[in-house]
Design an enzyme around this catalytic site. Structure first.
Site, PDB file in Angstrom:
ATOM      1  N   PRO A   1      19.780  -0.028  13.010  1.00 11.11           N
ATOM      2  CA  PRO A   1      20.058   0.109  14.452  1.00 11.11           C
ATOM      3  C   PRO A   1      21.550  -0.047  14.773  1.00 11.11           C
ATOM      4  O   PRO A   1      22.084   0.671  15.608  1.00 11.11           O
ATOM      5  CB  PRO A   1      19.238  -1.016  15.087  1.00 11.11           C
TER       6      PRO A   1
ATOM      7  N   SER B   1      27.184   5.477  10.289  1.00  9.93           N
ATOM      8  CA  SER B   1      28.147   6.066   9.356  1.00  9.93           C
ATOM      9  C   SER B   1      28.805   5.033   8.448  1.00  9.93           C
ATOM     10  O   SER B   1      29.102   5.318   7.289  1.00  9.93           O
ATOM     11  CB  SER B   1      29.240   6.798  10.150  1.00  9.93           C
TER      12      SER B   1
ATOM     13  N   ILE C   1      14.168   6.786   9.516  1.00  9.71           N
ATOM     14  CA  ILE C   1      13.898   7.013   8.096  1.00  9.71           C
ATOM     15  C   ILE C   1      12.926   8.188   7.920  1.00  9.71           C
ATOM     16  O   ILE C   1      11.735   8.098   8.264  1.00  9.71           O
ATOM     17  CB  ILE C   1      13.359   5.724   7.430  1.00  9.71           C
TER      18      ILE C   1
ATOM     19  N   GLN D   1      21.504  33.261  21.989  1.00 10.79           N
ATOM     20  CA  GLN D   1      22.193  34.140  22.937  1.00 10.79           C
ATOM     21  C   GLN D   1      21.624  35.557  22.845  1.00 10.79           C
ATOM     22  O   GLN D   1      21.359  36.199  23.862  1.00 10.79           O
ATOM     23  CB  GLN D   1      23.696  34.142  22.603  1.00 10.79           C
ATOM     24  N   ILE D   2      21.413  36.022  21.620  1.00  9.80           N
ATOM     25  CA  ILE D   2      20.900  37.385  21.421  1.00  9.80           C
ATOM     26  C   ILE D   2      19.475  37.492  21.974  1.00  9.80           C
ATOM     27  O   ILE D   2      19.082  38.532  22.514  1.00  9.80           O
ATOM     28  CB  ILE D   2      20.961  37.761  19.911  1.00  9.80           C
TER      29      ILE D   2
ATOM     30  N   GLU E   1      23.057  12.984   6.306  1.00 10.04           N
ATOM     31  CA  GLU E   1      23.861  12.918   5.063  1.00 10.04           C
ATOM     32  C   GLU E   1      25.350  12.870   5.370  1.00 10.04           C
ATOM     33  O   GLU E   1      26.180  13.418   4.643  1.00 10.04           O
ATOM     34  CB  GLU E   1      23.549  14.129   4.156  1.00 10.04           C
TER      35      GLU E   1
ATOM     36  N   SER F   1      29.605  15.396  10.695  1.00 11.15           N
ATOM     37  CA  SER F   1      30.752  16.292  10.470  1.00 11.15           C
ATOM     38  C   SER F   1      32.056  15.517  10.493  1.00 11.15           C
ATOM     39  O   SER F   1      32.973  15.792   9.708  1.00 11.15           O
ATOM     40  CB  SER F   1      30.781  17.395  11.543  1.00 11.15           C
TER      41      SER F   1
HETATM   42  C1  LIG Z   1      16.345  13.723  11.757  1.00  9.27           C
HETATM   43  C2  LIG Z   1      17.072  12.589  11.129  1.00  9.27           C
HETATM   44  C3  LIG Z   1      16.666  12.122   9.906  1.00  9.27           C
HETATM   45  C4  LIG Z   1      17.314  11.027   9.321  1.00  9.27           C
HETATM   46  N1  LIG Z   1      16.852  10.552   8.125  1.00  9.27           N
HETATM   47  C5  LIG Z   1      17.407   9.441   7.599  1.00  9.27           C
HETATM   48  C6  LIG Z   1      16.871   8.872   6.402  1.00  9.27           C
HETATM   49  O1  LIG Z   1      15.927   9.385   5.806  1.00  9.27           O
HETATM   50  N2  LIG Z   1      17.447   7.725   5.937  1.00  9.27           N
HETATM   51  C7  LIG Z   1      18.498   7.122   6.549  1.00  9.27           C
HETATM   52  O2  LIG Z   1      18.952   6.097   6.083  1.00  9.27           O
HETATM   53  N3  LIG Z   1      19.032   7.655   7.689  1.00  9.27           N
HETATM   54  C8  LIG Z   1      18.505   8.782   8.230  1.00  9.27           C
HETATM   55  N4  LIG Z   1      19.021   9.331   9.373  1.00  9.27           N
HETATM   56  C9  LIG Z   1      20.152   8.695  10.014  1.00  9.27           C
HETATM   57  C10 LIG Z   1      21.469   9.421   9.757  1.00  9.27           C
HETATM   58  O3  LIG Z   1      21.836   9.283   8.421  1.00  9.27           O
HETATM   59  C11 LIG Z   1      22.514   8.849  10.733  1.00  9.27           C
HETATM   60  O4  LIG Z   1      22.160   9.306  12.002  1.00  9.27           O
HETATM   61  C12 LIG Z   1      23.925   9.257  10.369  1.00  9.27           C
HETATM   62  O5  LIG Z   1      24.356   8.620   9.212  1.00  9.27           O
HETATM   63  C13 LIG Z   1      24.914   8.903  11.495  1.00  9.27           C
HETATM   64  O6  LIG Z   1      24.745   7.590  11.917  1.00  9.27           O
HETATM   65  P1  LIG Z   1      24.553   7.279  13.477  1.00  9.27           P
HETATM   66  O7  LIG Z   1      23.548   8.220  14.012  1.00  9.27           O
HETATM   67  O8  LIG Z   1      24.268   5.841  13.607  1.00  9.27           O
HETATM   68  O9  LIG Z   1      25.918   7.640  14.144  1.00  9.27           O
HETATM   69  P2  LIG Z   1      27.229   6.713  14.269  1.00  9.27           P
HETATM   70  O10 LIG Z   1      27.709   6.290  12.952  1.00  9.27           O
HETATM   71  O11 LIG Z   1      26.989   5.673  15.296  1.00  9.27           O
HETATM   72  O12 LIG Z   1      28.265   7.769  14.849  1.00  9.27           O
HETATM   73  C14 LIG Z   1      28.158   8.289  16.182  1.00  9.27           C
HETATM   74  C15 LIG Z   1      29.247   9.338  16.375  1.00  9.27           C
HETATM   75  O13 LIG Z   1      30.522   8.759  16.179  1.00  9.27           O
HETATM   76  C16 LIG Z   1      31.217   9.438  15.143  1.00  9.27           C
HETATM   77  N5  LIG Z   1      32.012   8.473  14.383  1.00  9.27           N
HETATM   78  C17 LIG Z   1      31.598   7.313  13.805  1.00  9.27           C
HETATM   79  N6  LIG Z   1      32.609   6.716  13.172  1.00  9.27           N
HETATM   80  C18 LIG Z   1      33.687   7.507  13.334  1.00  9.27           C
HETATM   81  C19 LIG Z   1      35.052   7.462  12.892  1.00  9.27           C
HETATM   82  N7  LIG Z   1      35.502   6.479  12.109  1.00  9.27           N
HETATM   83  N8  LIG Z   1      35.886   8.459  13.250  1.00  9.27           N
HETATM   84  C20 LIG Z   1      35.438   9.497  13.991  1.00  9.27           C
HETATM   85  N9  LIG Z   1      34.160   9.607  14.436  1.00  9.27           N
HETATM   86  C21 LIG Z   1      33.309   8.629  14.113  1.00  9.27           C
HETATM   87  C22 LIG Z   1      30.145  10.090  14.289  1.00  9.27           C
HETATM   88  O14 LIG Z   1      30.627  11.202  13.576  1.00  9.27           O
HETATM   89  C23 LIG Z   1      29.153  10.491  15.359  1.00  9.27           C
HETATM   90  O15 LIG Z   1      29.571  11.683  15.955  1.00  9.27           O
HETATM   91  C24 LIG Z   1      18.408  10.419   9.972  1.00  9.27           C
HETATM   92  C25 LIG Z   1      18.850  10.923  11.201  1.00  9.27           C
HETATM   93  C26 LIG Z   1      18.187  11.985  11.790  1.00  9.27           C
HETATM   94  C27 LIG Z   1      18.662  12.488  13.118  1.00  9.27           C
END
Ligand SMILES: Cc1cc2nc3c(=O)[nH]c(=O)nc-3n(C[C@H](O)[C@H](O)[C@H](O)COP(=O)(O)OP(=O)(O)OC[C@H]3O[C@@H](n4cnc5c(N)ncnc54)[C@H](O)[C@@H]3O)c2cc1C
Length: 375
Positions: free
Chosen positions: A127, A131, A156, A332-333, A359, A362
């Site tokens: 929670p 990243s 997950i 769009q298309i 994974e 971006s």
């Molecule tokens: C459909 C789905 C399936 C998933 N499956 C799994 C799974 O099987 N196992 C698992 O462990 N996780 C899973 N995830 C979680 C996923 O790995 C995370 O959502 C991802 O790692 C990003 O973490 P966050 O969503 O907490 O975003 P955050 O880390 O909170 O980031 C939020 C935003 O801030 C940006 N940001 C953060 N830090 C920086 C920085 N230093 N500089 C610039 N920008 C920054 C990020 O790029 C993003 O745009 C899943 C997510 C989804 C949506």
């Protein structure tokens, strides 16, 4: 139907294309709507060798080379992104297990996963930690031959149905990877519904409350959890997500070419209008470029070249953006018809955006690529 112990043959991209066309495409909309991949489909996928793609043959898998793996994931992505991502998760658990796991762990779990009897999941995200995985808060304590886990995991994939979780935690401040079986006392699984895209991924939140597993469930050494096991899993996941994104972009393109040939405006099919041609041309060009980047990454991975890590980051970064752009053009298309639920491009649009988040987002890719080039 009985579960085969081993796939009948090593999968090829052509065989998987046929499987996708007959077993995945026809039920993609339903899976999206019901937010579920039927367990029976995993059994069928196991028979095709899809659950054992990252598992060595000696453990009942169908380990294929990286070019074939990429081509298979492209086909899966063309069929349905949720199924493709499920296969990515299989790889993200099995690949590190095969490399860092003990012989006993490999013998116990890998043949069962390959046969489709055990569904795995990987639990990194929490929670409060996304990243920045070095800051994971789930705590592990070693006591009397047991590892005791306390903490929470979120989003997950396959969590709702998984039989085995590869869980990342912190033990005395050092990263560890631990195998936790479904049903272990202290593990609570709460389904999360309402995802925008990859809706059939059956994501779940996990709560560990004094969840105790034998110390033998550690995968790799104490301290290797984040630096080795998680990074290896994420690197593998990025490659297959990149290839799956190319498949999703290809699906957008194929659907758009078909619609642009059928829909007439101003006395001509849409495909004869130059501004529509521009969108289709961009989709063709960008998909080809993304496919080539995946192929380059695949070649380096096959050779075990360290440069493969950066090449894979570049491929995933570009391919996920390509899928988003292709889905945008496809919608769009299709005009208003593409905005209706039940139209495939509406699903593609929702699914594509997730490829830019899983994974590694971006932005994380941009930062890592910049670091590699010492910017
Ligand atoms: C459909 C789905 C399936 C998933 N499956 C799994 C799974 O099987 N196992 C698992 O462990 N996780 C899973 N995830 C979680 C996923 O790995 C995370 O959502 C991802 O790692 C990003 O973490 P966050 O969503 O907490 O975003 P955050 O880390 O909170 O980031 C939020 C935003 O801030 C940006 N940001 C953060 N830090 C920086 C920085 N230093 N500089 C610039 N920008 C920054 C990020 O790029 C993003 O745009 C899943 C997510 C989804 C949506």
């Amino acid at each position: 139907m009985t579960t085969p112990l081993k796939a009948t043959s090593v999968p090829t991209a052509l065989a998987i294309r046929q499987f996708v066309d007959t077993h995945i495409l026809p039920q993609a909309a339903q899976m999206d709507q019901e937010q579920e991949i039927p367990r029976a489909l995993f059994t069928e996928m196991a028979a095709e060798g899809l659950t054992g793609l990252a598992i060595p043959e000696k453990y009942g898998g169908t380990a294929v080379d990286y070019a074939t793996l990429g081509a298979i994931h492209e086909e899966l992505g063309r069929g349905y992104a949720s199924v493709q991502n499920a296969c990515t998760v299989f790889g993200m658990v099995c690949k590190p297990l095969a490399r860092f796991g003990s012989e006993a762990q490999k013998q116990k779990w890998l043949p069962a996963i390959a046969a489709g009897r055990v569904i795995p999941a990987i639990a990194i995200t929490e929670p409060m930690v996304g990243s920045d995985i070095a800051k994971l808060e789930t705590e592990a304590v070693q006591e009397d031959g047991q590892i005791i886990l306390n903490g929470r995991k979120k989003y997950i994939t396959l969590g709702q149905i998984a039989d085995l979780f590869l869980v990342f935690a912190r033990l005395n401040g050092r990263g560890v990877a631990v195998l936790v079986e479904r049903g272990t006392p202290g593990l609570q699984i709460d389904p999360m519904r309402g995802l925008m895209g990859l809706r059939a991924n059956m994501v779940a939140e996990l709560t560990f409350e004094h969840c105790s597993v034998p110390v033998d469930n550690l995968v790799g050494k104490i301290g290797f959890g984040f630096t080795h096991v998680a990074n290896y899993a994420l690197d593998e996941g990025r490659y297959t997500t990149a290839c799956g994104s190319v498949g999703l972009a290809q699906a957008c393109l194929e659907q758009s070419i078909q619609y642009a040939g059928e829909r007439f405006q101003f006395g001509e099919p849409l495909r004869k209008h130059q501004l529509v041609q521009k969108m289709l041309s961009e989709m063709i060009t960008e998909s080809k470029a993304a496919r080539e980047l995946c192929a380059a990454a695949g070649r380096l991975r096959e050779q075990g070249d360290p440069a493969a890590i950066t090449e894979t980051l570049v491929a995933k970064y570009h391919a996920s953006k390509t899928a988003v752009h292709a889905a945008d053009h496809a919608l769009q298309i299709h005009g208003a018809s593409g905005c209706m639920s039940g139209n495939p491009v509406e699903r593609f649009y929702r699914d594509a955006k997730i490829m830019e988040i899983i994974e590694g987002t971006s932005q994380m890719h941009e930062l890592q690529i910049a670091r590699t080039f010492r910017l």
